[in-house]
Motif scaffolding. Structure first.
Motif, PDB file in Angstrom:
ATOM      1  N   TYR A  36       0.821  -1.200   0.000  1.00  0.00           N
ATOM      2  CA  TYR A  36       0.000   0.000   0.000  1.00  0.00           C
ATOM      3  C   TYR A  36       0.859   1.256   0.000  1.00  0.00           C
ATOM      4  O   TYR A  36       2.011   1.244   0.439  1.00  0.00           O
ATOM      5  CB  TYR A  36      -0.890   0.031   1.249  1.00  0.00           C
ATOM      6  CG  TYR A  36      -1.928  -1.050   1.309  1.00  0.00           C
ATOM      7  CD1 TYR A  36      -1.610  -2.319   1.773  1.00  0.00           C
ATOM      8  CD2 TYR A  36      -3.233  -0.812   0.893  1.00  0.00           C
ATOM      9  CE1 TYR A  36      -2.561  -3.315   1.832  1.00  0.00           C
ATOM     10  CE2 TYR A  36      -4.199  -1.803   0.955  1.00  0.00           C
ATOM     11  CZ  TYR A  36      -3.858  -3.049   1.429  1.00  0.00           C
ATOM     12  OH  TYR A  36      -4.816  -4.037   1.480  1.00  0.00           O
ATOM     13  N   GLN A  38       0.497   5.376   1.305  1.00  0.00           N
ATOM     14  CA  GLN A  38      -0.306   6.293   2.098  1.00  0.00           C
ATOM     15  C   GLN A  38       0.235   7.704   1.932  1.00  0.00           C
ATOM     16  O   GLN A  38       1.334   8.014   2.406  1.00  0.00           O
ATOM     17  CB  GLN A  38      -0.301   5.893   3.575  1.00  0.00           C
ATOM     18  CG  GLN A  38      -1.259   6.715   4.431  1.00  0.00           C
ATOM     19  CD  GLN A  38      -1.255   6.280   5.889  1.00  0.00           C
ATOM     20  OE1 GLN A  38      -0.213   5.948   6.454  1.00  0.00           O
ATOM     21  NE2 GLN A  38      -2.428   6.278   6.520  1.00  0.00           N
ATOM     22  N   ARG A  43      -6.487   8.091   2.223  1.00  0.00           N
ATOM     23  CA  ARG A  43      -6.637   6.716   2.688  1.00  0.00           C
ATOM     24  C   ARG A  43      -5.542   5.835   2.112  1.00  0.00           C
ATOM     25  O   ARG A  43      -4.955   6.141   1.073  1.00  0.00           O
ATOM     26  CB  ARG A  43      -8.019   6.181   2.338  1.00  0.00           C
ATOM     27  CG  ARG A  43      -8.282   5.936   0.870  1.00  0.00           C
ATOM     28  CD  ARG A  43      -9.693   5.389   0.662  1.00  0.00           C
ATOM     29  NE  ARG A  43     -10.710   6.415   0.825  1.00  0.00           N
ATOM     30  CZ  ARG A  43     -11.971   6.175   1.147  1.00  0.00           C
ATOM     31  NH1 ARG A  43     -12.378   4.948   1.375  1.00  0.00           N
ATOM     32  NH2 ARG A  43     -12.850   7.164   1.262  1.00  0.00           N
ATOM     33  N   LEU A  44      -5.266   4.713   2.770  1.00  0.00           N
ATOM     34  CA  LEU A  44      -4.306   3.748   2.225  1.00  0.00           C
ATOM     35  C   LEU A  44      -4.777   3.284   0.857  1.00  0.00           C
ATOM     36  O   LEU A  44      -5.937   2.903   0.674  1.00  0.00           O
ATOM     37  CB  LEU A  44      -4.188   2.531   3.146  1.00  0.00           C
ATOM     38  CG  LEU A  44      -2.961   2.471   4.034  1.00  0.00           C
ATOM     39  CD1 LEU A  44      -3.162   3.386   5.220  1.00  0.00           C
ATOM     40  CD2 LEU A  44      -2.692   1.055   4.502  1.00  0.00           C
ATOM     41  N   PHE A  46      -4.113   0.634  -2.232  1.00  0.00           N
ATOM     42  CA  PHE A  46      -3.481  -0.600  -2.685  1.00  0.00           C
ATOM     43  C   PHE A  46      -2.697  -0.324  -3.971  1.00  0.00           C
ATOM     44  O   PHE A  46      -3.206   0.316  -4.893  1.00  0.00           O
ATOM     45  CB  PHE A  46      -4.552  -1.660  -2.931  1.00  0.00           C
ATOM     46  CG  PHE A  46      -4.086  -2.828  -3.743  1.00  0.00           C
ATOM     47  CD1 PHE A  46      -4.543  -3.013  -5.037  1.00  0.00           C
ATOM     48  CD2 PHE A  46      -3.183  -3.732  -3.221  1.00  0.00           C
ATOM     49  CE1 PHE A  46      -4.111  -4.075  -5.792  1.00  0.00           C
ATOM     50  CE2 PHE A  46      -2.742  -4.798  -3.966  1.00  0.00           C
ATOM     51  CZ  PHE A  46      -3.209  -4.969  -5.267  1.00  0.00           C
TER      52      PHE A  46
ATOM     53  N   PHE B 103      -9.453   0.245   2.214  1.00  0.00           N
ATOM     54  CA  PHE B 103      -9.505   1.021   3.445  1.00  0.00           C
ATOM     55  C   PHE B 103     -10.451   2.210   3.395  1.00  0.00           C
ATOM     56  O   PHE B 103     -10.650   2.823   2.339  1.00  0.00           O
ATOM     57  CB  PHE B 103      -8.099   1.525   3.798  1.00  0.00           C
ATOM     58  CG  PHE B 103      -7.253   0.479   4.446  1.00  0.00           C
ATOM     59  CD1 PHE B 103      -6.609  -0.482   3.682  1.00  0.00           C
ATOM     60  CD2 PHE B 103      -7.109   0.434   5.818  1.00  0.00           C
ATOM     61  CE1 PHE B 103      -5.838  -1.472   4.282  1.00  0.00           C
ATOM     62  CE2 PHE B 103      -6.345  -0.541   6.434  1.00  0.00           C
ATOM     63  CZ  PHE B 103      -5.717  -1.502   5.662  1.00  0.00           C
ATOM     64  N   GLY B 104     -10.988   2.544   4.572  1.00  0.00           N
ATOM     65  CA  GLY B 104     -11.698   3.788   4.759  1.00  0.00           C
ATOM     66  C   GLY B 104     -10.725   4.920   5.035  1.00  0.00           C
ATOM     67  O   GLY B 104      -9.500   4.713   5.087  1.00  0.00           O
ATOM     68  N   GLU B 105     -11.254   6.134   5.226  1.00  0.00           N
ATOM     69  CA  GLU B 105     -10.412   7.312   5.432  1.00  0.00           C
ATOM     70  C   GLU B 105      -9.924   7.447   6.869  1.00  0.00           C
ATOM     71  O   GLU B 105      -9.032   8.232   7.144  1.00  0.00           O
ATOM     72  CB  GLU B 105     -11.163   8.567   5.012  1.00  0.00           C
ATOM     73  CG  GLU B 105     -11.389   8.660   3.509  1.00  0.00           C
ATOM     74  CD  GLU B 105     -12.024   9.966   3.107  1.00  0.00           C
ATOM     75  OE1 GLU B 105     -11.600  10.538   2.076  1.00  0.00           O
ATOM     76  OE2 GLU B 105     -12.943  10.427   3.812  1.00  0.00           O
TER      77      GLU B 105
END
Lengths: 110, 112
Positions: A36, A38, A43-44, A46, B103-105
């Motif tokens: 991932y 960031q 948000r993370l 992929f 993922f969410g924020e």
């Protein structure tokens, strides 16, 4: 000990250069490894994954190498751009059924 | 396309308070996760749920409870907020074990 170890913790790179991020894991039954990115405030995201029946996977400027014997992964990013500045995380599915997903501590790329 | 929604985005609590964080996904994913991310650090798994009504402890479950009453939602409760605690709680979901969790924020928690 840590289930997924990631190194280095940070990297400073010149635009256009290549970088290498390393991860090692302990559970020999792990079969799936997503990575991932960031970015600050986001948000993370992929970016690439690999399964244990593969040795190499490429997605544009990203190449992921996997060595099952040494339980080691390497993410190679070529021709780095300003937009590559972020924290990169490796992860591994571990345990029975591979439902549990654990993360490395991250590599900050500047 | 689907989305993972975490509420609230920001949560300020008092020491000793019980706080609940919520996560909703409309991907129809089976497995859901809660992680904690401390500033500048990696993600630590608190709880995960393989399917509706299932709960599995992660490596950081002490001090937390979780609930998966519906397939689409997964809530996390901080049972007693710790003074000066600051962290981001991330929710994720995935369809199968051959796919990456999405993922969410996040919910950013501050405890006064």
């Amino acid at each position: 000990g840590e289930q997924v170890e990631q190194l280095p913790s940070s990297l400073i790179v010149q635009e256009g250069a290549s970088v290498l991020i390393n991860c090692s894991y302990t559970d020999s039954a792990s079969v799936y490894f997503p990575w991932y990115k960031q970015e600050p405030g986001k948000r993370l995201q992929f970016i690439i994954d690999i399964r244990s029946n593969m040795e190499r996977k490429q997605n544009q400027r990203l190449t992921l190498l996997f060595d099952k014997k040494t339980k080691h992964l390497s993410l190679h990013i070529t021709a780095t751009q300003p937009g590559d500045s972020a924290i990169y995380f490796c992860s591994a599915s571990i345990g029975t059924g591979g439902y549990k997903v654990v993360f490395g501590s991250g590599t900050r790329l500047l | 396309g689907g989305i993972i929604t975490q509420t609230p985005k920001f949560l300020i609590g008092q020491e000793g308070q019980k706080l609940t964080l919520k996560c909703q996904q409309n991907f129809n994913h089976d497995t859901m996760y809660w992680y904690r991310q401390d500033s500048g650090k990696g993600l630590r798994l608190i709880y995960y749920s393989i399917t509706e009504n299932d709960l599995q402890k992660g490596d950081l479950s002490e001090g937390y409870d979780a609930s998966r009453e519906k397939k689409s939602s997964f809530s996390l409760t901080v049972t007693s907020a710790q003074k000066n605690e600051m962290a981001v709680f991330l929710c994720a979901s995935r369809d199968s074990n051959n796919q990456a969790p999405l993922f969410g924020e996040g919910t950013r928690l501050s405890v006064l």
